[in-house]
Scaffold this active site. Structure first.
Site, PDB file in Angstrom:
ATOM      1  N   ASN A 173      -1.626 -15.895   2.478  1.00  0.00           N
ATOM      2  CA  ASN A 173      -2.653 -15.263   3.337  1.00  0.00           C
ATOM      3  C   ASN A 173      -3.504 -14.287   2.485  1.00  0.00           C
ATOM      4  O   ASN A 173      -3.895 -13.386   3.356  1.00  0.00           O
ATOM      5  CB  ASN A 173      -1.868 -14.859   4.563  1.00  0.00           C
TER       6      ASN A 173
ATOM      7  N   PHE B 172      12.624 -15.812   5.420  1.00  0.00           N
ATOM      8  CA  PHE B 172      11.390 -16.132   4.685  1.00  0.00           C
ATOM      9  C   PHE B 172      11.558 -15.302   3.450  1.00  0.00           C
ATOM     10  O   PHE B 172      10.557 -15.303   2.564  1.00  0.00           O
ATOM     11  CB  PHE B 172      10.246 -15.834   5.351  1.00  0.00           C
TER      12      PHE B 172
ATOM     13  N   THR C 204      -1.946 -12.984  10.889  1.00  0.00           N
ATOM     14  CA  THR C 204      -1.261 -13.773   9.799  1.00  0.00           C
ATOM     15  C   THR C 204      -1.233 -15.057  10.330  1.00  0.00           C
ATOM     16  O   THR C 204      -1.200 -15.985   9.418  1.00  0.00           O
ATOM     17  CB  THR C 204       0.351 -12.931   9.607  1.00  0.00           C
TER      18      THR C 204
ATOM     19  N   ARG D  19      -6.583  -3.491   8.885  1.00  0.00           N
ATOM     20  CA  ARG D  19      -5.806  -4.487   9.583  1.00  0.00           C
ATOM     21  C   ARG D  19      -6.801  -5.505  10.314  1.00  0.00           C
ATOM     22  O   ARG D  19      -6.465  -6.700  10.243  1.00  0.00           O
ATOM     23  CB  ARG D  19      -4.664  -3.805  10.325  1.00  0.00           C
TER      24      ARG D  19
ATOM     25  N   LYS E  38      -3.064 -10.835  -2.825  1.00  0.00           N
ATOM     26  CA  LYS E  38      -1.648 -11.674  -3.279  1.00  0.00           C
ATOM     27  C   LYS E  38      -2.232 -12.770  -4.338  1.00  0.00           C
ATOM     28  O   LYS E  38      -3.200 -13.318  -4.424  1.00  0.00           O
ATOM     29  CB  LYS E  38      -1.018 -12.464  -1.907  1.00  0.00           C
TER      30      LYS E  38
ATOM     31  N   ARG F 134      -8.551 -13.144   6.019  1.00  0.00           N
ATOM     32  CA  ARG F 134      -7.689 -14.383   5.906  1.00  0.00           C
ATOM     33  C   ARG F 134      -8.103 -15.682   6.654  1.00  0.00           C
ATOM     34  O   ARG F 134      -8.065 -16.678   6.058  1.00  0.00           O
ATOM     35  CB  ARG F 134      -6.389 -13.921   6.915  1.00  0.00           C
TER      36      ARG F 134
ATOM     37  N   HIS G 264      -2.295  -8.179   1.927  1.00  0.00           N
ATOM     38  CA  HIS G 264      -1.188  -7.600   2.462  1.00  0.00           C
ATOM     39  C   HIS G 264      -1.927  -6.173   3.013  1.00  0.00           C
ATOM     40  O   HIS G 264      -2.729  -5.502   2.076  1.00  0.00           O
ATOM     41  CB  HIS G 264       0.019  -7.433   1.742  1.00  0.00           C
TER      42      HIS G 264
END
Length: 138
Positions: free
Chosen positions: A113, A58, A92, A86, A10, A103, A116
């Site tokens: 964070n 959001f 998150t 994951r 991100k 993260r 994705h």
């Protein structure tokens, strides 16, 4: 089971020059990179990608964040790649992140964070197809 999943690095991570560190982390964890590209999402592209969240409060801030700087899209492959990636990403919520996850190492907030990841085989296929043609995955 050999699977593919989508990783997005991100804007918060690309802006802090963490691309190489995240890629090394993924490869060291045994995942293979099958396709990779850096791109700047448009508002329309981000809205379409996150369409499932359009009714959530959001949504607008998520879209704004995702178009704020370039992202890196990666197709990862490995045994049980969806669940494996994951686990590597971590939760998150900052208070639930396990030490050593991507993260925990790099996230700034719930939204910023760093990464994705697809949450199921169905979303992995849809998300990979969104960013890559079959010819780009090798």
């Amino acid at each position: 089971m050999l699977q593919q999943t989508l990783c997005l690095i991100k804007p918060d991570a690309t802006q802090r020059n963490l691309i190489g560190k995240i890629i090394s982390y993924l490869e060291n964890a045994g995942l293979k990179i099958k396709a990779i590209k850096k791109l700047q999402l448009t508002q329309a592209q981000a809205e379409k990608f996150y369409l499932e969240h359009q009714d959530k409060p959001f949504f607008a801030s998520l879209v704004g964040f995702m178009i704020s700087a370039p992202i890196v899209a990666i197709v990862l492959e490995g045994e049980n790649a969806i669940a494996h990636y994951r686990e590597l990403m971590g939760a998150t919520n900052p208070e639930q992140r396990e030490a050593g996850t991507i993260r925990a190492l790099y996230a700034i907030s719930n939204q910023e964070n760093s990464v994705h990841g697809s949450d199921s085989e169905t979303s992995a296929k849809r998300e990979i197809d969104y960013f890559f043609s079959k010819e780009e995955i090798c």
